[in-house]
Design an enzyme around this catalytic site. Structure first.
Site, PDB file in Angstrom:
ATOM      1  N   THR A  46       0.855  -1.190   0.000  1.00 31.95           N
ATOM      2  CA  THR A  46       0.000   0.000   0.000  1.00 31.95           C
ATOM      3  C   THR A  46       0.888   1.235   0.000  1.00 31.95           C
ATOM      4  O   THR A  46       2.088   1.160   0.270  1.00 31.95           O
ATOM      5  CB  THR A  46      -0.900   0.056   1.256  1.00 31.95           C
ATOM      6  OG1 THR A  46      -0.077   0.281   2.413  1.00 31.95           O
ATOM      7  CG2 THR A  46      -1.691  -1.223   1.422  1.00 31.95           C
ATOM      8  N   LEU A 110       2.616  -1.201   5.146  1.00 32.78           N
ATOM      9  CA  LEU A 110       1.969   0.050   5.569  1.00 32.78           C
ATOM     10  C   LEU A 110       3.049   1.113   5.726  1.00 32.78           C
ATOM     11  O   LEU A 110       4.038   0.896   6.434  1.00 32.78           O
ATOM     12  CB  LEU A 110       1.228  -0.147   6.888  1.00 32.78           C
ATOM     13  CG  LEU A 110       0.552   1.089   7.488  1.00 32.78           C
ATOM     14  CD1 LEU A 110      -0.463   1.681   6.514  1.00 32.78           C
ATOM     15  CD2 LEU A 110      -0.107   0.746   8.818  1.00 32.78           C
ATOM     16  N   VAL A 141       6.642  -2.517   7.599  1.00 29.86           N
ATOM     17  CA  VAL A 141       6.519  -1.070   7.697  1.00 29.86           C
ATOM     18  C   VAL A 141       7.372  -0.450   6.595  1.00 29.86           C
ATOM     19  O   VAL A 141       8.563  -0.741   6.484  1.00 29.86           O
ATOM     20  CB  VAL A 141       6.981  -0.558   9.075  1.00 29.86           C
ATOM     21  CG1 VAL A 141       6.902   0.967   9.123  1.00 29.86           C
ATOM     22  CG2 VAL A 141       6.120  -1.165  10.179  1.00 29.86           C
ATOM     23  N   LYS A 142       6.746   0.404   5.795  1.00 26.90           N
ATOM     24  CA  LYS A 142       7.460   1.019   4.669  1.00 26.90           C
ATOM     25  C   LYS A 142       8.164   2.296   5.128  1.00 26.90           C
ATOM     26  O   LYS A 142       7.544   3.211   5.675  1.00 26.90           O
ATOM     27  CB  LYS A 142       6.498   1.344   3.525  1.00 26.90           C
ATOM     28  CG  LYS A 142       5.987   0.122   2.796  1.00 26.90           C
ATOM     29  CD  LYS A 142       5.019   0.484   1.678  1.00 26.90           C
ATOM     30  CE  LYS A 142       5.712   0.872   0.411  1.00 26.90           C
ATOM     31  NZ  LYS A 142       4.747   1.031  -0.710  1.00 26.90           N
ATOM     32  N   ILE A 143       9.463   2.338   4.871  1.00 24.27           N
ATOM     33  CA  ILE A 143      10.289   3.498   5.197  1.00 24.27           C
ATOM     34  C   ILE A 143      11.001   3.927   3.923  1.00 24.27           C
ATOM     35  O   ILE A 143      11.617   3.097   3.242  1.00 24.27           O
ATOM     36  CB  ILE A 143      11.322   3.161   6.290  1.00 24.27           C
ATOM     37  CG1 ILE A 143      10.608   2.755   7.586  1.00 24.27           C
ATOM     38  CG2 ILE A 143      12.260   4.343   6.536  1.00 24.27           C
ATOM     39  CD1 ILE A 143      11.537   2.306   8.700  1.00 24.27           C
TER      40      ILE A 143
END
Length: 370
Positions: A46, A110, A141-143
């Site tokens: 996403t 996310l 977790v998207k960074i």
């Protein structure tokens, strides 16, 4: 070849098929389960643009919006709850895939607020908050791979958070991402985390490279320049894979692997073709190689199922050919470093804009529900 056979061949070649889209509608109607069951989808990514589009359409979020409005939730808290709910539910749907693949696939991503892309401390804090809020082992977790994002990646991993590193465009930055991954695993081990429970992918953006380079080539306009259109993105990804092979064959990695660590797989992102003159499946077919992820919009997924081809490994051993493409680009006057700086800046800006649009949509819906 039937629809399923084409996708089966892609999966058999070692490519994990992830859908680049998520919405409450997909979750509510069973569409996501169908894609898992019949279309070989084993993960979802996403981003703020995807959520902004989902919130702006239909009535799937109305009930939750009314509940949030009744509680007097702020826009920020409402956005967080809405996105966390969708991602948590998707994680539950993918739980069986996560278990059957030993935690490699069945992942849902996310993203941290893109407005924090240049703030290391705030990115780390939100990454940890999202990890706790979703509370599912198959979350990523998207960074973003900005300069401030690189140390945040290491620090999140050190706390046992699985990370999808996003907005990678250049090989130089990709090497920094892999370095951040190794450092994060080393710190995680020192902190007592089991390395086998930590998963990471490195999202290397594809089609946007061609879009930017092609625009510049067309402005140059010479025959030599025009002949290079549509070649930069695939060449760039092939160079990235060569760097991946180098790093994950080194002694530093070997020591981590002995402790149960897993490689950080390359993920080909932005694989929907933006130029209608190009084959609509070329960023899938030309980047087939084992132990990678291709996250694609449903349109690209269905196109590949209809007429895509798996022609074997199209990546390994082609670094010299790829370097020749970039040598040619520089000869005709393309400033490759400027291309990558531009793409990173615009990538962050586009996600920031989508995040703002998401907030505005939620604000309007909260107001209407009061």
């Amino acid at each position: 070849m039937s629809t399923n056979e084409r996708l089966a061949a892609l999966a058999a070649a070692g490519v994990s098929i992830w859908l680049d889209d998520l919405s409450r509608e997909r979750l509510r109607t069973g569409n996501l389960q169908e894609l898992i069951r019949d279309w070989y989808v084993v993960g979802v990514t996403t981003n703020p643009t995807i959520f902004a589009a989902a919130l702006a359409q239909g009535d799937a979020y109305d009930e939750q919006i009314r509940e949030l409005a009744a509680r007097g939730a702020s826009v920020e808290d409402a956005v967080r709850e809405i996105t966390v709910t969708d991602v948590r539910d998707a994680c539950d749907i993918f739980r069986e895939t996560w278990e059957s693949t030993g935690g490699i696939d069945g992942r849902v991503s996310l993203e941290v607020d893109p407005g924090l892309a240049h703030d290391t401390e705030a990115t780390v804090a939100q990454a940890l908050d999202l990890w706790k809020a979703v509370d599912r082992p198959n979350l990523l977790v998207k960074i973003p791979a900005t300069e401030a994002g690189i140390p945040a990646i290491t620090r999140a991993l050190a706390e046992g958070v699985s990370v999808n590193v996003t907005l990678i465009f250049s090989i130089e930055r990709y090497r920094a991402v892999m370095e951040a991954y190794l450092a994060g695993l080393e710190q995680a081990a020192a902190n007592g985390h089991r390395l086998g429970s930590i998963e990471s992918v490195a999202s290397f953006f594809v089609s946007r490279v061609d879009t930017e380079v092609d625009n510049r080539l067309e402005k140059i306009g010479t025959r030599e320049a025009l002949e290079l259109r549509g070649k930069a993105a695939i060449a760039n990804a092939r160079l990235a894979y060569a760097a991946y092979q180098e790093v994950f064959a080194g002694e530093r990695w070997a020591a981590l692997e002995q402790q149960g660590a897993r490689v950080q797989r390359p993920l080909w992102a932005s694989t929907g073709v933006k130029n209608p003159e190009y084959p609509d499946t070329m960023y899938v077919t030309e980047l087939v190689v084992a132990n990678t992820v291709n996250t694609m919009p449903e349109k690209t997924l269905k196109a590949f199922a209809d007429h895509g081809e798996v022609l074997g490994d199209r990546v390994t051993g082609r670094a010299a050919e790829a370097r020749a493409v970039f040598d040619a680009l520089e000869r005709v006057g393309i400033d490759v470093s400027d291309v990558f700086r531009t793409l990173e800046r615009e990538g962050v800006e586009k996600f920031e804009k989508s995040w703002q649009e998401l907030g505005e949509t939620v604000r309007a819906q909260l107001d209407a529900a009061e």
